[in-house]
Enzyme design. Structure first.
Site, mmCIF file in Angstrom:
data_model
loop_
_atom_site.group_PDB
_atom_site.id
_atom_site.type_symbol
_atom_site.label_atom_id
_atom_site.label_comp_id
_atom_site.label_asym_id
_atom_site.label_seq_id
_atom_site.Cartn_x
_atom_site.Cartn_y
_atom_site.Cartn_z
ATOM 1 N N SER A 1 1.205 -1.464 0.022
ATOM 2 C CA SER A 1 0.180 0.111 -0.241
ATOM 3 C C SER A 1 1.205 1.265 -0.004
ATOM 4 O O SER A 1 1.861 1.002 0.654
ATOM 5 C CB SER A 1 -1.205 -0.291 1.162
ATOM 6 O OG SER A 1 -0.376 -0.621 2.857
ATOM 7 N N GLU B 1 1.535 5.025 0.388
ATOM 8 C CA GLU B 1 0.941 6.650 1.156
ATOM 9 C C GLU B 1 0.944 8.048 1.287
ATOM 10 O O GLU B 1 2.144 8.126 0.452
ATOM 11 C CB GLU B 1 0.982 6.583 3.181
ATOM 12 C CG GLU B 1 0.426 7.946 3.957
ATOM 13 C CD GLU B 1 0.901 7.141 5.617
ATOM 14 O OE1 GLU B 1 0.741 6.311 5.677
ATOM 15 O OE2 GLU B 1 1.353 8.217 5.838
ATOM 16 N N TYR C 1 -4.063 12.987 7.135
ATOM 17 C CA TYR C 1 -5.525 14.159 7.242
ATOM 18 C C TYR C 1 -4.574 15.142 8.052
ATOM 19 O O TYR C 1 -3.547 15.240 9.013
ATOM 20 C CB TYR C 1 -6.293 13.308 8.111
ATOM 21 C CG TYR C 1 -7.855 14.470 8.140
ATOM 22 C CD1 TYR C 1 -8.591 14.299 7.433
ATOM 23 C CD2 TYR C 1 -8.311 14.130 9.600
ATOM 24 C CE1 TYR C 1 -9.794 14.738 7.057
ATOM 25 C CE2 TYR C 1 -9.033 15.308 9.691
ATOM 26 C CZ TYR C 1 -10.248 15.355 8.942
ATOM 27 O OH TYR C 1 -11.246 15.551 8.697
ATOM 28 N N ALA D 1 -4.285 19.536 10.422
ATOM 29 C CA ALA D 1 -4.818 19.620 11.043
ATOM 30 C C ALA D 1 -5.729 21.198 10.483
ATOM 31 O O ALA D 1 -7.378 21.140 11.495
ATOM 32 C CB ALA D 1 -3.522 20.216 11.952
ATOM 33 N N GLY E 1 -3.878 11.498 16.410
ATOM 34 C CA GLY E 1 -3.226 12.957 15.651
ATOM 35 C C GLY E 1 -3.032 13.863 16.477
ATOM 36 O O GLY E 1 -2.444 13.339 17.627
ATOM 37 N N ASP E 2 -2.320 14.866 16.518
ATOM 38 C CA ASP E 2 -1.606 15.308 17.060
ATOM 39 C C ASP E 2 -2.237 16.657 17.481
ATOM 40 O O ASP E 2 -3.024 17.078 16.666
ATOM 41 C CB ASP E 2 0.141 15.035 16.391
ATOM 42 C CG ASP E 2 1.192 14.213 16.527
ATOM 43 O OD1 ASP E 2 0.950 13.570 17.494
ATOM 44 O OD2 ASP E 2 1.857 14.171 15.615
ATOM 45 N N TYR F 1 3.058 1.266 16.920
ATOM 46 C CA TYR F 1 4.145 1.692 17.070
ATOM 47 C C TYR F 1 5.767 0.442 17.339
ATOM 48 O O TYR F 1 5.851 0.490 19.125
ATOM 49 C CB TYR F 1 4.993 2.788 18.161
ATOM 50 C CG TYR F 1 3.318 4.180 17.216
ATOM 51 C CD1 TYR F 1 4.149 5.088 16.838
ATOM 52 C CD2 TYR F 1 2.271 3.833 17.504
ATOM 53 C CE1 TYR F 1 3.165 6.180 16.044
ATOM 54 C CE2 TYR F 1 0.961 5.256 17.091
ATOM 55 C CZ TYR F 1 2.102 6.027 16.091
ATOM 56 O OH TYR F 1 1.169 7.130 15.338
ATOM 57 N N HIS G 1 4.658 5.090 20.963
ATOM 58 C CA HIS G 1 4.886 5.690 20.809
ATOM 59 C C HIS G 1 5.398 7.085 21.997
ATOM 60 O O HIS G 1 5.298 6.643 22.805
ATOM 61 C CB HIS G 1 3.231 6.494 20.892
ATOM 62 C CG HIS G 1 2.489 7.669 20.453
ATOM 63 N ND1 HIS G 1 2.332 8.865 20.867
ATOM 64 C CD2 HIS G 1 1.407 7.943 19.682
ATOM 65 C CE1 HIS G 1 2.107 9.415 20.251
ATOM 66 N NE2 HIS G 1 1.669 9.822 19.234
ATOM 67 N N ASP H 1 0.763 1.475 24.817
ATOM 68 C CA ASP H 1 0.834 1.489 23.144
ATOM 69 C C ASP H 1 0.321 -0.124 23.216
ATOM 70 O O ASP H 1 -0.906 -0.085 22.547
ATOM 71 C CB ASP H 1 2.378 1.371 22.832
ATOM 72 C CG ASP H 1 2.485 1.916 21.818
ATOM 73 O OD1 ASP H 1 1.862 3.566 22.428
ATOM 74 O OD2 ASP H 1 3.634 2.080 21.445
ATOM 75 N N GLN I 1 15.564 15.380 6.781
ATOM 76 C CA GLN I 1 13.952 16.088 6.980
ATOM 77 C C GLN I 1 13.906 14.314 7.809
ATOM 78 O O GLN I 1 13.141 14.897 9.122
ATOM 79 C CB GLN I 1 13.214 15.712 5.791
ATOM 80 C CG GLN I 1 12.221 16.650 5.853
ATOM 81 C CD GLN I 1 11.715 16.710 4.191
ATOM 82 O OE1 GLN I 1 11.790 15.978 3.636
ATOM 83 N NE2 GLN I 1 11.199 17.383 4.216
ATOM 84 N N PHE J 1 12.390 14.165 11.618
ATOM 85 C CA PHE J 1 11.078 13.752 11.885
ATOM 86 C C PHE J 1 11.011 12.495 13.096
ATOM 87 O O PHE J 1 9.989 12.145 13.357
ATOM 88 C CB PHE J 1 10.402 13.085 10.526
ATOM 89 C CG PHE J 1 9.043 12.841 10.484
ATOM 90 C CD1 PHE J 1 7.956 13.190 10.989
ATOM 91 C CD2 PHE J 1 8.422 11.784 10.415
ATOM 92 C CE1 PHE J 1 6.248 13.128 10.464
ATOM 93 C CE2 PHE J 1 7.433 10.939 10.359
ATOM 94 C CZ PHE J 1 5.993 11.965 10.538
ATOM 95 N N HIS K 1 3.773 -0.968 4.003
ATOM 96 C CA HIS K 1 2.914 -0.124 3.449
ATOM 97 C C HIS K 1 4.323 1.285 3.150
ATOM 98 O O HIS K 1 5.068 1.161 4.383
ATOM 99 C CB HIS K 1 2.247 0.396 4.673
ATOM 100 C CG HIS K 1 1.427 2.077 4.654
ATOM 101 N ND1 HIS K 1 0.277 1.950 4.072
ATOM 102 C CD2 HIS K 1 1.156 2.693 5.782
ATOM 103 C CE1 HIS K 1 -0.219 3.302 3.986
ATOM 104 N NE2 HIS K 1 1.160 3.906 4.934
#
Ligand code: FAD
Length: 289
Positions: free
Chosen positions: A8, A10, A42, A44, A101-102, A141, A145, A154, A208, A212, A262
């Site tokens: 898959s 993303e 998605y 914010a 989400g964050d 995770y 996380h 978790d 980068q 992250f 993924h």
């Protein structure tokens, strides 16, 4: 390879026309590899959310791909999120990636559920399942996380998401395969049997990626930094190294029994396409010929 490989891809919603062009080039290049699904992240803010919706709608109307729309609990009430779920259902979307989400202030801020919103990802999974018969995937995770006290906490959350109806988890990216398998052992020992699909990030840009990774709790081993050392101004060599690193990782996972992957594409096709080729995937038309 004994078992068929499923992948898959993303993508993230594009901010500019130029980025939109890049995204669609990547989608067109990767589509013939017949991915299991393609997912769209998605954000914010309202405008980034609208870009997710329009990208997902365009995938439904213009391609034969199966889209999975990411959805978070952030900064929205339950009725607002339910409206998004209903509109996806009505547009023919049959797969949602449900996430907490964050915080809108950034990952360093403490998360607090929106008053009147879904409390966490498990609550969101249950909400989606109440509204529509939609496949729900969630996150996992292998290296914990950053908000979690420990790996067991978790895995408790993963169990709650599965109990609410999630049938697949995609992992945060990782580079040490042993960490994935250690995590998988713990997940299975906890009685969780859904596929835990490894998230693979071909390293397009080491700096980068490192930023992250630092924010998301993924570890970056010394050997990986060494491989990219001195290549900041050498794009061509960096790309070759990135392909070699990702190839080494996925081929080891295959050797150890993994069949589903993924890919975090970063809206670029070339490295992902090359790694998929190594995994034995070929464009659909050529396969049939
Ligand atoms: P959850 O599974 O909800 O939680 C992870 C862990 O944190 C659990 O152990 C849980 O118990 C613990 N935890 C959660 N809340 C708290 C709390 N308040 N206090 C203490 N512990 C807590 N983000 C986006 O914004 N948009 C996306 O499209 C997106 N897609 C993603 C796709 C994948 C495959 C992955 C792995 C991540 C993605 N993320 C995305 C990032 C994700 O939203 C963040 O990592 C977020 O911080 C956690 O949400 P979650 O649903 O992954 O975690």
């Amino acid at each position: 390879m004994a078992q068929p490989i499923r992948v898959s891809f993303e993508f993230f919603p594009p901010k500019t026309e130029e980025m939109e062009k890049n995204l669609w080039e990547a989608i067109r290049r990767l589509a013939p590899l017949s991915p299991n699904f393609v997912s769209v992240t998605y954000g914010a803010g309202g405008s980034t959310r609208e870009r997710t919706h329009s990208t997902v709608r365009r995938i439904v109307t213009e391609t034969a791909l199966t889209p999975a729309a990411h959805l978070t609990c952030v900064a929205a009430t339950k009725p607002e999120i339910d409206t998004v779920i209903q509109s996806y259902r009505d547009a023919g979307v049959r797969h949602i990636v449900a996430l907490r989400g964050d915080p809108t202030e950034g990952v360093a801020a403490k998360y607090a559920p929106h008053p009147g919103g879904y409390r966490n990802a498990a609550d969101l999974v249950a909400g989606i399942k109440r509204i529509a018969d939609i496949e729900v995937s969630v996150s996992a995770y292998p290296e914990k996380h950053p908000d979690s006290l420990n790996v067991n906490a978790d895995i408790d959350m993963l169990k709650a998401k599965v109990d609410a109806g999630a049938t697949r988890a995609m992992t945060q990216f990782f580079f040490e395969n042993d960490r994935y398998f250690d995590y998988l052992d713990k997940v299975r020992a906890r009685g969780i049997y859904i596929p835990i699909v490894p998230g693979i990030l071909p390293v397009q840009n080491f700096k980068q990626m490192k930023n992250f990774a630092d924010r998301t709790g993924a570890s970056v081993p010394r050997w990986l930094a060494d491989r990219f050392d001195g290549l900041d101004d050498d794009v061509a060599t960096r790309k070759l190294i990135a392909a070699a690193v990702a190839a080494e990782q996925v081929l080891d996972l295959v050797e150890r029994g993994v069949t589903d992957f993924h890919f975090y594409t970063m809206n670029r096709a070339d490295l992902v396409y090359a790694v998929c080729h190594l995994l034995g995937l070929r464009p659909a038309a050529k396969k049939a010929a």
